[in-house]
Scaffold this active site. Structure first.
Site, mmCIF file in Angstrom:
data_model
loop_
_atom_site.group_PDB
_atom_site.id
_atom_site.type_symbol
_atom_site.label_atom_id
_atom_site.label_comp_id
_atom_site.label_asym_id
_atom_site.label_seq_id
_atom_site.Cartn_x
_atom_site.Cartn_y
_atom_site.Cartn_z
ATOM 1 N N LYS A 156 0.848 -1.179 0.000
ATOM 2 C CA LYS A 156 0.000 0.000 0.000
ATOM 3 C C LYS A 156 0.893 1.241 0.000
ATOM 4 O O LYS A 156 2.032 1.144 0.462
ATOM 5 C CB LYS A 156 -0.940 -0.019 1.196
ATOM 6 C CG LYS A 156 -0.282 0.348 2.527
ATOM 7 C CD LYS A 156 -1.281 0.847 3.523
ATOM 8 C CE LYS A 156 -0.588 1.801 4.436
ATOM 9 N NZ LYS A 156 -1.087 2.674 5.259
ATOM 10 N N HIS A 186 -1.888 -4.556 5.468
ATOM 11 C CA HIS A 186 -1.336 -5.432 6.523
ATOM 12 C C HIS A 186 -2.307 -5.583 7.701
ATOM 13 O O HIS A 186 -2.175 -6.512 8.483
ATOM 14 C CB HIS A 186 0.035 -4.942 6.993
ATOM 15 C CG HIS A 186 -0.012 -3.680 7.781
ATOM 16 N ND1 HIS A 186 0.124 -2.450 7.209
ATOM 17 C CD2 HIS A 186 -0.202 -3.470 9.101
ATOM 18 C CE1 HIS A 186 0.026 -1.529 8.154
ATOM 19 N NE2 HIS A 186 -0.178 -2.112 9.306
ATOM 20 N N ASP A 243 -4.354 7.782 4.141
ATOM 21 C CA ASP A 243 -3.415 7.032 4.970
ATOM 22 C C ASP A 243 -4.117 5.929 5.772
ATOM 23 O O ASP A 243 -3.559 4.858 5.975
ATOM 24 C CB ASP A 243 -2.709 8.006 5.928
ATOM 25 C CG ASP A 243 -1.510 7.381 6.616
ATOM 26 O OD1 ASP A 243 -0.758 6.664 5.939
ATOM 27 O OD2 ASP A 243 -1.328 7.593 7.828
ATOM 28 N N HIS A 248 -7.459 0.804 6.050
ATOM 29 C CA HIS A 248 -7.691 0.066 7.298
ATOM 30 C C HIS A 248 -9.135 0.211 7.805
ATOM 31 O O HIS A 248 -9.778 -0.769 8.172
ATOM 32 C CB HIS A 248 -6.725 0.534 8.386
ATOM 33 C CG HIS A 248 -5.294 0.504 7.977
ATOM 34 N ND1 HIS A 248 -4.780 -0.442 7.111
ATOM 35 C CD2 HIS A 248 -4.244 1.293 8.303
ATOM 36 C CE1 HIS A 248 -3.489 -0.231 6.942
ATOM 37 N NE2 HIS A 248 -3.146 0.823 7.650
ATOM 38 N N LYS A 334 -4.180 11.272 14.151
ATOM 39 C CA LYS A 334 -2.798 11.273 14.677
ATOM 40 C C LYS A 334 -2.740 12.218 15.863
ATOM 41 O O LYS A 334 -3.560 13.126 15.991
ATOM 42 C CB LYS A 334 -1.845 11.775 13.597
ATOM 43 C CG LYS A 334 -1.650 10.792 12.484
ATOM 44 C CD LYS A 334 -0.258 10.926 11.904
ATOM 45 C CE LYS A 334 0.038 9.820 10.941
ATOM 46 N NZ LYS A 334 0.312 8.539 11.573
HETATM 47 P P1 NDP Z 1 11.805 3.171 1.517
HETATM 48 O O1 NDP Z 1 11.721 4.642 1.299
HETATM 49 O O2 NDP Z 1 12.691 2.671 2.584
HETATM 50 O O3 NDP Z 1 12.157 2.592 0.074
HETATM 51 C C1 NDP Z 1 12.427 1.251 -0.245
HETATM 52 C C2 NDP Z 1 13.536 1.187 -1.247
HETATM 53 O O4 NDP Z 1 13.102 1.700 -2.505
HETATM 54 C C3 NDP Z 1 14.717 2.041 -0.851
HETATM 55 O O5 NDP Z 1 15.570 1.290 -0.031
HETATM 56 C C4 NDP Z 1 15.341 2.416 -2.168
HETATM 57 O O6 NDP Z 1 16.267 1.425 -2.510
HETATM 58 C C5 NDP Z 1 14.188 2.368 -3.136
HETATM 59 N N1 NDP Z 1 13.777 3.739 -3.472
HETATM 60 C C6 NDP Z 1 13.323 4.670 -2.629
HETATM 61 N N2 NDP Z 1 13.016 5.795 -3.294
HETATM 62 C C7 NDP Z 1 13.271 5.568 -4.586
HETATM 63 C C8 NDP Z 1 13.133 6.320 -5.754
HETATM 64 N N3 NDP Z 1 12.683 7.576 -5.756
HETATM 65 N N4 NDP Z 1 13.478 5.774 -6.934
HETATM 66 C C9 NDP Z 1 13.930 4.503 -6.954
HETATM 67 N N5 NDP Z 1 14.068 3.745 -5.860
HETATM 68 C C10 NDP Z 1 13.748 4.256 -4.699
HETATM 69 O O7 NDP Z 1 10.338 2.635 1.682
HETATM 70 P P2 NDP Z 1 9.745 1.554 2.667
HETATM 71 O O8 NDP Z 1 10.623 0.383 2.723
HETATM 72 O O9 NDP Z 1 9.368 2.229 3.915
HETATM 73 O O10 NDP Z 1 8.365 1.207 1.923
HETATM 74 C C11 NDP Z 1 8.317 0.446 0.738
HETATM 75 C C12 NDP Z 1 6.854 0.356 0.296
HETATM 76 O O11 NDP Z 1 6.115 -0.251 1.342
HETATM 77 C C13 NDP Z 1 6.208 1.722 0.042
HETATM 78 O O12 NDP Z 1 5.306 1.614 -1.000
HETATM 79 C C14 NDP Z 1 5.459 2.010 1.347
HETATM 80 O O13 NDP Z 1 4.342 2.824 1.131
HETATM 81 C C15 NDP Z 1 5.045 0.605 1.756
HETATM 82 N N6 NDP Z 1 4.846 0.470 3.186
HETATM 83 C C16 NDP Z 1 5.887 0.608 4.063
HETATM 84 C C17 NDP Z 1 5.696 0.427 5.417
HETATM 85 C C18 NDP Z 1 6.824 0.538 6.392
HETATM 86 O O14 NDP Z 1 6.611 0.219 7.577
HETATM 87 N N7 NDP Z 1 8.036 0.947 5.969
HETATM 88 C C19 NDP Z 1 4.353 0.087 5.954
HETATM 89 C C20 NDP Z 1 3.328 -0.040 4.949
HETATM 90 C C21 NDP Z 1 3.581 0.139 3.633
HETATM 91 P P3 NDP Z 1 17.544 1.719 -3.425
HETATM 92 O O15 NDP Z 1 17.793 3.196 -3.481
HETATM 93 O O16 NDP Z 1 18.651 0.959 -2.793
HETATM 94 O O17 NDP Z 1 17.118 1.163 -4.722
#
Ligand code: NDP
Length: 483
Positions: A156, A186, A243, A248, A334
């Protein structure tokens, strides 16, 4: 070859990210500790950041140690689990990444003597969902062939309104069939959320009461005590509706209001949830109150004068035979006093007051406490000891921690990852379900003067007035001190 004998590979795009480190790999580790991870599964992380396999595993170890339900210290499995992980560096929009991915998968297939199953997990920013799906399709990785399966898990948010969700569905459907697509919310992976179905449909005594004949109204609350903080950049474009409410809250509404499915399978369950969304009616602006916590405008990344709501309370009706005329009050915010998620069904008042000393006899209510106090409580009147017939409300309860032990509840991602690997889509959102949810949210997203509320309060005064109009009041959590 039978499905259980095939080797599966989980390919995580966004392997360097927060979700992978805090949720996905810790969940896989806990599954491994419980003996639930399929035999020989390989887990390949893909991202742009540079990591050797060793450095990547070291990063995963930190996440597992800090966040997993079963840590390396409690299950002594780390060495073998770490060996199951490898890393592939590459950009998500570069065909070379997918060529290398295909080569790796082929090498593993040759070693196993048969094509393996593939689960692609998109843990990346949403703009990359269609990019990665397209590349997987062009590289021929969307079909595993020869009896093996290939599935895609999408995080999501799925779209930001009806049009974008529909466009994303169309796009992904150009590469993967609906049966291959697993859209995550989730919340559905939480034990206590699944227990709504058990409570309703594994017990004969509650379901006959579960309708307009006995229920006065239903309250569904997802309250957070945290403020947006470092997430302000994302939050400005989302607000509380995108959000929390679209996903949810509407999921909890569907599980509470749905008819019993004819069978416990993905199609029957999701058919019934869709019927609820089709029946939801709200009369527009007078049924919704928006709030914004004092200090939101000072957060880094928030536009001056922003109207983004951080709180919403919304009255909806479910126009069908079971629920006609019963208000469902949904709220989320929030910066509220306490973090909790609960569903409370308030029963109608007794039709005739037999004990005149008790003019304010409180109605019965049943609270399904989703988190953090995972429990169920029924409140009813009882006679106070002593002369006369004075009554007082008391509680009858069930607590997961007391009955099953602390730490018995698996993390949501454990269940969801396992279900995706087993091909059970019951706890994932179907294309039509997600589009209907957005159709309900779209008319509400125009900014409309949110009412201010203090951090640490229960939200804006207008939210109390919304219930007071119908003679009700909010239940503020299933926490022990309020019982
Ligand atoms: P991150 O911002 O940590 O991004 C994940 C990875 O994507 C990064 O490590 C990076 O890897 C790559 N990335 C980030 N921005 C870009 C960009 N602009 N262009 C290309 N690659 C990019 O996100 P999260 O791990 O927090 O979340 C991932 C997904 O999961 C999202 O869609 C988020 O909405 C969803 N989500 C996350 C939750 C959480 O708890 N974190 C909870 C619920 C949903 P690299 O640069 O090494 O390629």
């Amino acid at each position: 070859m039978a499905e259980r004998e095939r080797t599966s590979t989980v390919v995580i795009f966004g392997a360097s990210g927060d979700l992978t480190q805090r949720k996905l790999v810790p969940a896989l580790h806990s599954l491994a500790c419980e003996g639930l991870l399929p035999e020989g599964v390989r887990i390949l992380g893909v991202a742009r950041s540079a990591y050797s396999d060793e450095a990547y595993r070291a990063r995963l170890y930190e996440g597992v140690e800090a966040y997993a339900r079963r840590t390396p210290q409690t299950c002594q499995l780390w060495g073998g689990f770490a060996d199951q992980h490898t890393y592939l560096q590459g950009s998500y929009d570069d065909p070379e990444t997918y060529r290398q991915l295909a080569v790796r998968l082929k090498v593993w297939d040759s070693a196993d003597g048969a094509p393996g199953n593939r689960l692609y997990y998109l843990a990346v920013p949403p703009a990359l969902y269609p990019v990665i799906a397209d590349h997987l399709g062009r590289a021929g990785l969307n079909r595993a062939g020869n009896g093996a399966w290939s599935r895609i898990v999408i995080e999501k948010p799925f779209g930001r309104d009806h049009a974008s969700a529909r466009a994303l569905n169309d796009h992904i459907h150009g590469v993967f069939d609906e049966a291959q697509i697993f859209r995550i919310d989730h919340y559905l992976g939480k034990e206590t959320v699944q227990n709504i179905l058990t409570f309703r449909f594994a017990n004969a005594i509650f379901e006959p009461l579960w309708s307009r004949s006995y229920i006065d109204h239903v309250q569904i609350s997802v309250a957070e005590s945290v403020v947006v903080g470092r997430r302000a950049g994302y939050y400005e474009g989302a607000g509380i509706l995108r959000d929390m409410v679209q996903n949810h809250l509407l999921q909890l509404l569907t599980l509470t209001a749905m008819e019993p499915p004819s069978a416990f399978n993905a199609q029957s369950l999701r058919d019934e949830k869709v019927k609820v969304l089709q029946a939801v009616r709200s009369s527009g602006p007078r049924d919704i109150v928006f709030g914004q916590y004092a200090g939101y405008l000072d957060e880094d990344g928030v536009a001056p004068g922003s109207q983004t709501p951080t709180y919403a309370a919304w009255r909806v009706f479910v126009d069908n035979w079971r629920w006609q005329g019963v208000p469902f009050y949904l709220r989320s915010g929030k910066g509220l006093r306490r973090k909790f998620t609960e569903i409370t069904l308030q029963f109608k008042r007794v039709p005739h007051l037999l004990f005149p000393e008790n003019e304010n006899l409180s109605p019965n209510h049943l609270s399904l406490c989703i988190q953090p106090d995972e429990s169920i409580h029924l409140t009813f009147e009882t006679k106070q000891p002593g002369a006369g017939m004075r009554t007082a409300p008391v509680h009858m309860g069930f607590s997961y921690a007391q009955d099953f032990g602390a730490g018995a509840l698996p993390e949501a991602y454990e269940r969801l990852l396992l279900d995706a690997m087993q091909g059970d889509a019951s706890l994932f959102t179907r294309a039509d379900e997600i589009e209907l949810a957005w159709q309900l949210i779209d008319p509400l997203t125009r900014p409309r003067d949110p009412q201010a509320y203090e951090v640490g309060s229960w939200g804006p005064a207008g939210a109390d007035a919304l219930l007071a109009e119908d003679g009700g009041a909010w239940h503020h959590g299933c926490a022990q001190e309020e019982r």
